[in-house]
Design an enzyme around this catalytic site. Structure first.
Site, PDB file in Angstrom:
ATOM      1  CB  CYS A  84      -3.620  10.482  11.500  1.00  0.00           C
ATOM      2  SG  CYS A  84      -2.910   8.914  11.788  1.00  0.00           S
ATOM      3  NE  ARG A 109      -0.823  11.450   7.702  1.00  0.00           N
ATOM      4  CZ  ARG A 109      -0.367  12.645   8.047  1.00  0.00           C
ATOM      5  NH1 ARG A 109      -1.200  13.522   8.546  1.00  0.00           N
ATOM      6  NH2 ARG A 109       0.888  12.983   7.840  1.00  0.00           N
ATOM      7  NE  ARG A 156      -6.962   4.713   5.938  1.00  0.00           N
ATOM      8  CZ  ARG A 156      -6.300   5.705   6.527  1.00  0.00           C
ATOM      9  NH1 ARG A 156      -6.652   6.122   7.728  1.00  0.00           N
ATOM     10  NH2 ARG A 156      -5.278   6.275   5.918  1.00  0.00           N
ATOM     11  CE  LYS A 180      -1.650   1.571   4.066  1.00  0.00           C
ATOM     12  NZ  LYS A 180      -1.301   2.954   4.391  1.00  0.00           N
ATOM     13  CG  ASN A 181       2.406   2.575   3.508  1.00  0.00           C
ATOM     14  OD1 ASN A 181       1.241   2.912   3.298  1.00  0.00           O
ATOM     15  ND2 ASN A 181       2.846   2.243   4.702  1.00  0.00           N
ATOM     16  NE  ARG A 203       1.269   9.926  10.215  1.00  0.00           N
ATOM     17  CZ  ARG A 203       0.762   8.934   9.482  1.00  0.00           C
ATOM     18  NH1 ARG A 203      -0.439   8.487   9.720  1.00  0.00           N
ATOM     19  NH2 ARG A 203       1.468   8.420   8.492  1.00  0.00           N
ATOM     20  CB  ILE A 247       3.694  17.629   6.008  1.00  0.00           C
ATOM     21  CG1 ILE A 247       2.836  18.878   5.828  1.00  0.00           C
ATOM     22  CG2 ILE A 247       2.810  16.412   6.191  1.00  0.00           C
ATOM     23  CD1 ILE A 247       2.124  18.881   4.491  1.00  0.00           C
ATOM     24  CG  ASP A 255       3.592   1.074   9.550  1.00  0.00           C
ATOM     25  OD1 ASP A 255       3.732   1.320   8.348  1.00  0.00           O
ATOM     26  OD2 ASP A 255       3.374   1.951  10.400  1.00  0.00           O
TER      27      ASP A 255
HETATM   28  C1  EPZ Z   1       4.728   6.515   6.422  1.00  0.00           C
HETATM   29  O1  EPZ Z   1       4.076   7.577   7.081  1.00  0.00           O
HETATM   30  C2  EPZ Z   1       3.716   5.393   6.358  1.00  0.00           C
HETATM   31  N1  EPZ Z   1       2.554   5.841   5.588  1.00  0.00           N
HETATM   32  C3  EPZ Z   1       3.292   4.996   7.769  1.00  0.00           C
HETATM   33  O2  EPZ Z   1       2.446   3.856   7.643  1.00  0.00           O
HETATM   34  C4  EPZ Z   1       4.531   4.579   8.563  1.00  0.00           C
HETATM   35  O3  EPZ Z   1       4.145   4.303   9.882  1.00  0.00           O
HETATM   36  C5  EPZ Z   1       5.564   5.704   8.535  1.00  0.00           C
HETATM   37  O4  EPZ Z   1       5.865   6.060   7.166  1.00  0.00           O
HETATM   38  C6  EPZ Z   1       6.866   5.301   9.203  1.00  0.00           C
HETATM   39  O5  EPZ Z   1       7.391   4.170   8.549  1.00  0.00           O
HETATM   40  C7  EPZ Z   1       2.652   5.844   4.246  1.00  0.00           C
HETATM   41  O6  EPZ Z   1       3.673   5.500   3.677  1.00  0.00           O
HETATM   42  C8  EPZ Z   1       1.421   6.296   3.496  1.00  0.00           C
HETATM   43  P1  EPZ Z   1       7.211   9.599   8.432  1.00  0.00           P
HETATM   44  P2  EPZ Z   1       4.778   9.041   7.080  1.00  0.00           P
HETATM   45  O7  EPZ Z   1       7.179  10.878   7.684  1.00  0.00           O
HETATM   46  O8  EPZ Z   1       5.516   9.226   5.800  1.00  0.00           O
HETATM   47  C9  EPZ Z   1       7.915  12.919  11.748  1.00  0.00           C
HETATM   48  C10 EPZ Z   1       0.525   2.590   7.828  1.00  0.00           C
HETATM   49  O9  EPZ Z   1       0.135   1.972   8.833  1.00  0.00           O
HETATM   50  N2  EPZ Z   1       7.785  13.903  10.651  1.00  0.00           N
HETATM   51  O10 EPZ Z   1       8.262   8.599   8.115  1.00  0.00           O
HETATM   52  O11 EPZ Z   1       3.754  10.042   7.446  1.00  0.00           O
HETATM   53  C11 EPZ Z   1       6.600  12.193  12.031  1.00  0.00           C
HETATM   54  O12 EPZ Z   1       5.805  12.944  12.910  1.00  0.00           O
HETATM   55  C12 EPZ Z   1       1.071   3.977   8.001  1.00  0.00           C
HETATM   56  O13 EPZ Z   1       0.557   2.134   6.675  1.00  0.00           O
HETATM   57  C13 EPZ Z   1       8.039  15.245  10.924  1.00  0.00           C
HETATM   58  O14 EPZ Z   1       8.340  15.615  12.059  1.00  0.00           O
HETATM   59  O15 EPZ Z   1       5.794   8.867   8.272  1.00  0.00           O
HETATM   60  C14 EPZ Z   1       7.076  10.903  12.646  1.00  0.00           C
HETATM   61  O16 EPZ Z   1       7.351  11.110  14.015  1.00  0.00           O
HETATM   62  C15 EPZ Z   1       0.879   4.498   9.422  1.00  0.00           C
HETATM   63  N3  EPZ Z   1       7.947  16.146   9.915  1.00  0.00           N
HETATM   64  C16 EPZ Z   1       8.401  10.629  11.924  1.00  0.00           C
HETATM   65  O17 EPZ Z   1       8.781  11.858  11.326  1.00  0.00           O
HETATM   66  C17 EPZ Z   1       7.634  15.770   8.633  1.00  0.00           C
HETATM   67  O18 EPZ Z   1       7.572  16.644   7.738  1.00  0.00           O
HETATM   68  C18 EPZ Z   1       8.301   9.573  10.817  1.00  0.00           C
HETATM   69  O19 EPZ Z   1       7.203   9.925   9.991  1.00  0.00           O
HETATM   70  C19 EPZ Z   1       7.377  14.411   8.375  1.00  0.00           C
HETATM   71  C20 EPZ Z   1       7.477  13.488   9.402  1.00  0.00           C
END
Ligand code: EPZ
Length: 430
Positions: free
Chosen positions: A117, A93, A397, A22-23, A122, A124, A305
């Site tokens: 969420c 998202r 989802r 999915k991701n 989370r 960006i 995850d």
């Molecule tokens: C991706 O989310 C996945 N989703 C998540 O899977 C997964 O848990 C996560 O990566 C970590 O592996 C998708 O790929 C659609 P991150 P993402 O940016 O990209 C912080 C599932 O169950 N951060 O790697 O949103 C954030 O808060 C989902 O399939 C910032 O601070 O995760 C977190 O603490 C749940 N600023 C850390 O980084 C930013 O601009 C990692 O988040 C971006 C992130």
């Protein structure tokens, strides 16, 4: 509201086929709009998040033709606008991947700011920092991220936090920027590599994906391609832990064992046998699981995850385990539900202390988010008696035909819509 009803106690035995990741698919579908030529994408998982993103793309003019349950033809030559409706980002998202793709190709994008969420705030900010570094103006206006640039230029970007989304989004925008971009402290997940490989199959010039430094030489144009998504390592890991928790014997097929190394290591630690084949893994759990400690980390560390799935397995293990969630700030909500099934757990900040019990008992529980929901189903499969899981739309989802796949392994699980159907299930399986 649809629910799962489960009568626990059956060891899972047999073979299960894993769907596309999915991701990876979410990033790849967004990246596909960066060419005006037709793109064929195969091994798409038929899950809600993917179907909603396809609707969001059709809403801005992408031609989408579903040729099979797991394959789409897409053409983005007629994209009329670059503004994505709030309706879509509210449901998923990852629509924010359209920013990087639209900005890269059209030098403009308007996408609603994703909310928080269930697993954390989370932000960006790193995505937006990357777009600005490439020369884009970025503004938050009426809940939308509005970004545009006369032209995008290469840059040297350092990600303060390892972020999957920021790595993918910036990589897409940089793929068609003028000059060279270096992104440091990148996420190394298999789905980051899959998006990079997809972009390169369209003529992009991206090197280093899978390491913490990605080097990109921007190109003027991207061309058509045919691409098949990698298998979903998280779906695979979920079935591996379901085998472990139910003392089963499951062959998980259509996987890349290398992507499962951290999960396999933990299953071995807690007393399972794991056998690896070219594109399958077999998990056998013949005795009660043992406790262990685990901390979630960016890939190749233990995946966040997969945290709820090991949490549930450890709730049944001999001894006390400590689970530390280092990625998200609110990913233990399922522990309260697990306690209602008899688990002995204590959450202190980003750590959960789990004292294993011999048995869990069936109860009425609700899925707090996607992976926790799947983990509660695992708990129900291992528990004594009947469990009803509410809010299963979260699970749908990210898991294709979840109940069908579990039933094929011998699980007593049904999707129900009413008390009457629940009664029929209880009578039939009682
Ligand atoms: C991706 O989310 C996945 N989703 C998540 O899977 C997964 O848990 C996560 O990566 C970590 O592996 C998708 O790929 C659609 P991150 P993402 O940016 O990209 C912080 C599932 O169950 N951060 O790697 O949103 C954030 O808060 C989902 O399939 C910032 O601070 O995760 C977190 O603490 C749940 N600023 C850390 O980084 C930013 O601009 C990692 O988040 C971006 C992130």
């Amino acid at each position: 509201m649809e629910q799962y009803i489960i009568r626990g106690g059956n060891p899972l035995v047999g073979e299960v086929d894993i769907s596309g990741a999915k991701n990876a698919a979410l990033g790849i579908l967004a990246a596909a709009i960066m060419t005006d030529e037709t793109v064929l994408i195969e091994n798409l998982p038929d899950v809600r998040d993917i179907n909603v993103l396809l609707e969001a793309m059709e809403s801005i003019g992408v031609k989408v033709e579903r040729i099979t349950q797991h394959a789409v033809l897409m053409n983005s030559a007629q994209i009329g606008e670059v503004s994505v409706d709030y309706e879509y980002i509210k449901k998923i998202r990852a629509s924010y991947y359209l920013i990087g793709a639209l900005l890269g190709k059209y030098k403009r994008a308007e996408v609603p700011l994703p909310g928080g969420c269930n697993i954390g705030s989370r932000p960006i900010d790193l995505h937006l920092k990357g777009f600005k570094a490439l020369g884009a103006r970025v503004e938050i206006r009426n809940g939308f991220i509005v970004t545009e640039a006369e032209h995008l230029h290469g840059s040297h970007i350092y990600l303060d936090t390892v972020s999957v989304g920021a790595t993918i989004n910036i990589m897409m925008a940089a793929a068609m920027a003028d000059g060279r971009t270096i992104i440091e402290n990148c996420a190394r997940e298999p789905h980051v590599v899959d998006v990079a490989n997809f972009l390169n199959s369209m003529g992009a010039n991206i090197k280093g994906a899978g390491t913490d430094v990605i080097r990109i030489r921007g190109v003027q144009k991207l061309h058509k391609t045919e691409y098949s998504i990698i298998p979903d390592q998280i779906e695979a890991g979920t079935f591996m832990f379901a085998a472990a928790a139910t003392k089963g014997d499951v062959m998980v097929k259509n996987v890349i064992p290398k992507h499962l190394e951290a999960t396999t290591a933990k299953l071995l630690e807690i007393g399972c046998e794991v056998e690896e084949f070219d594109n399958a893994v077999r998990v056998v759990a013949s005795k009660r699981l043992c406790s262990t400690n685990v901390k979630t980390l960016p890939y190749p560390g233990y995946p966040t995850d997969m945290q709820p799935q090991i949490g549930v397995a450890l709730a049944l293990a001999k001894g006390t385990s400590i689970v530390t969630e280092s990625i998200f700030e609110n990913r233990f909500k399922y522990m309260d539900e697990l306690a209602r099934m008899g688990a002995i757990v204590r959450v202190e900040g980003n750590t959960a202390i789990i004292t294993g019990v011999e048995k869990l008992s069936g109860a009425r529980v609700s899925a707090p988010d996607l992976r926790a929901g799947a983990a509660l189903v695992i708990a129900a499969l291992a528990a004594e008696g009947v469990t009803v899981v509410d809010d299963i739309t979260y699970i749908q989802r990210g898991y294709e035909e979840f109940d069908e796949k579990l039933r094929s392994l011998g699980a007593e699980i049904e999707k129900i819509n009413s008390e009457k159907e629940a009664l029929k299930f209880r009578l039939r399986t009682g």
